[in-house]
Design an enzyme around this catalytic site. Sequence first.
Site, PDB file in Angstrom:
ATOM      1  N   GLU A   1      47.732  11.512  76.082  1.00 19.66           N
ATOM      2  CA  GLU A   1      47.138  12.768  75.599  1.00 19.66           C
ATOM      3  C   GLU A   1      48.256  13.794  75.681  1.00 19.66           C
ATOM      4  O   GLU A   1      48.616  14.262  76.754  1.00 19.66           O
ATOM      5  CB  GLU A   1      45.936  13.107  76.486  1.00 19.66           C
TER       6      GLU A   1
ATOM      7  N   CYS B   1      46.348  22.078  76.155  1.00 17.42           N
ATOM      8  CA  CYS B   1      46.885  21.410  74.958  1.00 17.42           C
ATOM      9  C   CYS B   1      46.014  21.683  73.742  1.00 17.42           C
ATOM     10  O   CYS B   1      46.482  21.579  72.615  1.00 17.42           O
ATOM     11  CB  CYS B   1      46.930  19.901  75.172  1.00 17.42           C
TER      12      CYS B   1
END
Length: 490
Positions: free
Chosen positions: A257, A291
């Site tokens: 990720e 993110c």
Amino acid sequence: MTLQLSNPSLFVQQALIAGEWRDAGGGATIAVEDPATGATIGTVPDCTAQDTQAAIAAAEAAWPAWRARTAGDRAALIERWYALVMENVADLGRIMTAEQGKPIAEAEGEIRYAATFIKWFAEEGRRIDGSIVPGPEASRRILVMKQPVGVSAAITPWNFPAAMITRKCSPALAAGCPVVVKPSDLTPFTALALAKLAQDAGIPAGVINVLTGRPEAIGAALTASPVVRKLSFTGSTRVGALLMRQSADTIKRLSLELGGNAPLIVFDDADVDLAVASTMASKFRNAGQTCVCANRILVQDGVFDTFAAKLAAAVSALKVAPGDRDGATIGPLINHAAIDKVRAHVDDALSHGATIYAQAGEVASDAGADRFATPVVLTGATRDMRLADEETFGPVAPLFRFTHEAEAIELANATSYGLASYFYTENLHRAFRVAEALETGMVALNTGGIAMEMAPFGGIKQSGLGREGAHAGIEEYLETKAFHIGGLKA
Ligand code: SIN
């Protein structure tokens, strides 16, 4: 610095290997700082490659018994862990604010969010199933079975010191895999507290191991080990690519990720108040250090001025202060490098023609004001600015103006990242057109929140591989085995 905790046993300054709290092999430690002040909170072992081997060996030894338990037995222990985390939200939140900086309310929110993954995967562990498929001849049956992948490693970031651990470890444990966790060296205490609670819940020795310290030696040993069958990492694309290269020789399964550069598009037919409220939630959560947070805000001509004015009012009301201060909504950034990057992005944007349209008030801090970044709204953002291409990871909201839908889609997709995107419209036809055109693993229409236990989380392009959360999250820890049975008589 002394942390005031109701349960002081949660503040652990040792690594967890084979059920024992240990110092590093060579005795080295690293200090962990409060990002709001620079004060040392405590120290943790700087674990070595040998410590990492010991943790892997402990996990390997624990595996046969852990996988042999019924899914229901594992679920009961994991649910006990969930209950203990929920009983200790306040202490865990305090530990997190001290090492990560986010405001207490946000830290407690993250603990509750982290706990949802524990509960969800305890339940999903009971729903691992397979199938029987028709064979090529009458005398054959083919069973498709799911089995735990084996010893799994989790390397987790500093921006979500609890949730990224539970999002990786809970599915691993529920699937029958022991784990070796390497939390960020900036935020190890939340991880150690979670591991302490897992131990208190009765999760057996060796099933959860936590290695603290600098990442290089630990990461190299984890990736080189043939015993570690799976690695899950959340962090930068640069480090994700490095771990992928290091894992190549042992052909490890990977979940990555990685970075993002999320576009948030506000069309003329949007509900502007909703768009402003959810832009605030997406952009300024964790001071912009996520993110998935909106990195580029694209606003159509017809609503540009209204949206900008309303966003400016909301940003001006943010309170920048140490996370343990009453009313703080934006805490410090994690370190000076983060501050420098944010300032460099703003300076670069200003030098390319952007304007500071609004900003939050002064930092409410007696110490360490240089550790905070003032939230700003920039107008006049264009694609030749650094913030158009790079993840800012801070409280900067650059507004790009556009005229046509196709122009917005083209700009939104003009990035090597593909994690999240957001858009606002009340038009159903546009909703489907845009959702299908955006090149990201997650698309949000009329909401700024996409991270939750029941929805698959993950990216495409250079934002990563695999999915966390949802049923997909447990599949990442399962191998598929085809069991052929032949020669069956009628
Ligand atoms: C991240 O992408 O930084 C994690 C975000 C989340 O789980 O919401």
